[in-house]
Design a protein around this motif. Sequence first.
Motif, PDB file in Angstrom:
ATOM      1  N   MET A  46     113.167  39.805  47.398  1.00  0.00           N
ATOM      2  CA  MET A  46     114.057  40.944  47.605  1.00  0.00           C
ATOM      3  C   MET A  46     113.848  42.026  46.547  1.00  0.00           C
ATOM      4  O   MET A  46     113.943  43.220  46.843  1.00  0.00           O
ATOM      5  CB  MET A  46     115.519  40.480  47.610  1.00  0.00           C
ATOM      6  CG  MET A  46     115.918  39.692  48.833  1.00  0.00           C
ATOM      7  SD  MET A  46     117.675  39.284  48.842  1.00  0.00           S
ATOM      8  CE  MET A  46     118.403  40.916  49.045  1.00  0.00           C
ATOM      9  N   VAL A  47     113.571  41.615  45.318  1.00  0.00           N
ATOM     10  CA  VAL A  47     113.294  42.599  44.261  1.00  0.00           C
ATOM     11  C   VAL A  47     112.066  43.424  44.621  1.00  0.00           C
ATOM     12  O   VAL A  47     112.068  44.657  44.504  1.00  0.00           O
ATOM     13  CB  VAL A  47     113.095  41.895  42.907  1.00  0.00           C
ATOM     14  CG1 VAL A  47     112.454  42.846  41.896  1.00  0.00           C
ATOM     15  CG2 VAL A  47     114.421  41.412  42.368  1.00  0.00           C
ATOM     16  N   LEU A  54     119.843  44.485  44.065  1.00  0.00           N
ATOM     17  CA  LEU A  54     120.035  43.066  43.763  1.00  0.00           C
ATOM     18  C   LEU A  54     120.993  42.891  42.591  1.00  0.00           C
ATOM     19  O   LEU A  54     121.852  42.002  42.599  1.00  0.00           O
ATOM     20  CB  LEU A  54     118.687  42.426  43.448  1.00  0.00           C
ATOM     21  CG  LEU A  54     118.571  40.927  43.763  1.00  0.00           C
ATOM     22  CD1 LEU A  54     118.599  40.722  45.260  1.00  0.00           C
ATOM     23  CD2 LEU A  54     117.289  40.360  43.193  1.00  0.00           C
ATOM     24  N   MET A  55     120.861  43.741  41.571  1.00  0.00           N
ATOM     25  CA  MET A  55     121.744  43.668  40.408  1.00  0.00           C
ATOM     26  C   MET A  55     123.196  43.906  40.815  1.00  0.00           C
ATOM     27  O   MET A  55     124.106  43.202  40.359  1.00  0.00           O
ATOM     28  CB  MET A  55     121.315  44.678  39.352  1.00  0.00           C
ATOM     29  CG  MET A  55     120.037  44.304  38.621  1.00  0.00           C
ATOM     30  SD  MET A  55     119.334  45.676  37.674  1.00  0.00           S
ATOM     31  CE  MET A  55     120.659  45.962  36.511  1.00  0.00           C
ATOM     32  N   GLY A  98     121.607  38.943  39.648  1.00  0.00           N
ATOM     33  CA  GLY A  98     121.922  40.018  38.715  1.00  0.00           C
ATOM     34  C   GLY A  98     121.472  39.789  37.294  1.00  0.00           C
ATOM     35  O   GLY A  98     121.637  40.672  36.455  1.00  0.00           O
ATOM     36  N   GLY A  99     120.905  38.613  36.985  1.00  0.00           N
ATOM     37  CA  GLY A  99     120.584  38.255  35.616  1.00  0.00           C
ATOM     38  C   GLY A  99     119.166  38.599  35.193  1.00  0.00           C
ATOM     39  O   GLY A  99     118.674  39.702  35.441  1.00  0.00           O
ATOM     40  N   PRO A 100     118.469  37.669  34.551  1.00  0.00           N
ATOM     41  CA  PRO A 100     117.158  37.978  33.985  1.00  0.00           C
ATOM     42  C   PRO A 100     116.128  38.475  34.987  1.00  0.00           C
ATOM     43  O   PRO A 100     115.348  39.374  34.662  1.00  0.00           O
ATOM     44  CB  PRO A 100     116.724  36.627  33.376  1.00  0.00           C
ATOM     45  CG  PRO A 100     118.010  35.945  33.043  1.00  0.00           C
ATOM     46  CD  PRO A 100     118.954  36.330  34.153  1.00  0.00           C
ATOM     47  N   ILE A 138     132.616  46.819  33.590  1.00  0.00           N
ATOM     48  CA  ILE A 138     131.583  47.186  32.623  1.00  0.00           C
ATOM     49  C   ILE A 138     130.192  47.234  33.260  1.00  0.00           C
ATOM     50  O   ILE A 138     129.418  48.179  33.040  1.00  0.00           O
ATOM     51  CB  ILE A 138     131.585  46.206  31.437  1.00  0.00           C
ATOM     52  CG1 ILE A 138     132.905  46.279  30.681  1.00  0.00           C
ATOM     53  CG2 ILE A 138     130.410  46.474  30.501  1.00  0.00           C
ATOM     54  CD1 ILE A 138     133.074  45.192  29.636  1.00  0.00           C
ATOM     55  N   ALA A 139     129.861  46.198  34.049  1.00  0.00           N
ATOM     56  CA  ALA A 139     128.482  46.050  34.514  1.00  0.00           C
ATOM     57  C   ALA A 139     128.148  46.906  35.727  1.00  0.00           C
ATOM     58  O   ALA A 139     127.011  47.378  35.864  1.00  0.00           O
ATOM     59  CB  ALA A 139     128.191  44.581  34.825  1.00  0.00           C
TER      60      ALA A 139
END
Length: 421
Positions: free
Chosen positions: A96-97, A105-106, A143-145, A205-206
């Motif tokens: 997907m990225v 995705l994030m 959403g992570g690394p 925040i994110a």
Amino acid sequence: MTGQIRTPQAGNAEISPSTPAAGAGTPAEMNRESLQVTASAFVVLFCIVGMALWGLPFYYDFMVQQFGWTRGQVTSGNALSKLVVGPVFGFFAGWMVDRFGTRRLMLAGILMAGAALIGFGSISTLGMFYFFYMLNALGYVFGGPLPNQVLLSRWFERSRGKAMGFAYLGIGLGGAAVPWISHTLVQHFGWQAALRTLGLLILIIALPAALLAKEPPNAKASAAPARFADARGAFTTLPFFLLTLGSMFSIAAVSGAQQNLKLFLSLDLHFAQGQAARILSLVLSFSIVGRLLMGWLADRFPKKNVMILIYVLVAVAIPLLFAGRSPAAMYAFTAVFGIGLGGDYLIVPLMTTEIFGVQLLGRLLGVILTAGSVAEAVSPWLVGRLRDTTGSYSRAFLVLIGMALLGAMSAAMLPGGKRST
């Protein structure tokens, strides 16, 4: 140079964040956007990994006391979610990225992680606990690394290691801040309201940070060598196998030691809670140093050599635990292991980009990180199991040392990198 971006208009012309593509804006605008992207990745990793992932263990004892669950039950959520969610969704997220870009995705991952923590604040059954842990794991995958590593690798070339090191500071600082944030919230509102508030903070925040993270110009272009232009070809190469294997071994060594460290200090060495907390905090502090140092080294020396150094540091640190009652040995462990821990996750996307370029980076990292998540889930359980059956951590520590050395050997067999310029 590997990992450079080509524009369709310019044929073979190559760009970096300081060299604008056609229609991409001035160099000053590109530099501002690059800094903005790095800051966005820092904030998202602070929330998704530092707060949502590392923050949950702070609440385990409240669940044990209120619901009567065992320690095994509350600690099994992380392992179960990684073993189920990682293999099922890891490659899909990588695809997907590459197909839709990193920002979408994030955003999905942030929504899932925030919703998971809000849900944890309303649980009353073990089934609900596992459900929201799965949702939190999905938030980490999406959403992570993975998307942040791809985003930074596509934006940066000459300063890729430095940018990755700065962004990964968000993980260390988030993990250091969340116990104090949680403690304050619990004191004022109770543990369930604290979790709901933490989830809302992640969303507040994110989400804006992810919305500000622009995709790089011509992100889908690539300077990958022709022999790696096809996805199937990349997955069947020896370098990909060695990279995945080395990453798995090293992550297994790091996670097996880190997740059993508190048990070893308090139950085996009979350290006071304050002493154990100080050592754990020092490991985390040195991990921040490790992220900056290894990112800096990766921009100036062959990344293969930096990867070997990181894995050897982990292997060298673990034997110091055999002399754990010696203050000098324990503090030496916190420094060496912490620096290795900080560089461990950082170096994998840098090495993957150097070997394969950026075109297939999402799919490649999807598989590598999925394999790593399985190792990260199994290794701490194996170490604990060996401790239970042998009555000592000695055999388990030897296994972890062997894993770290196998990781270093796998890295040493990778194609030779060149000095970064």
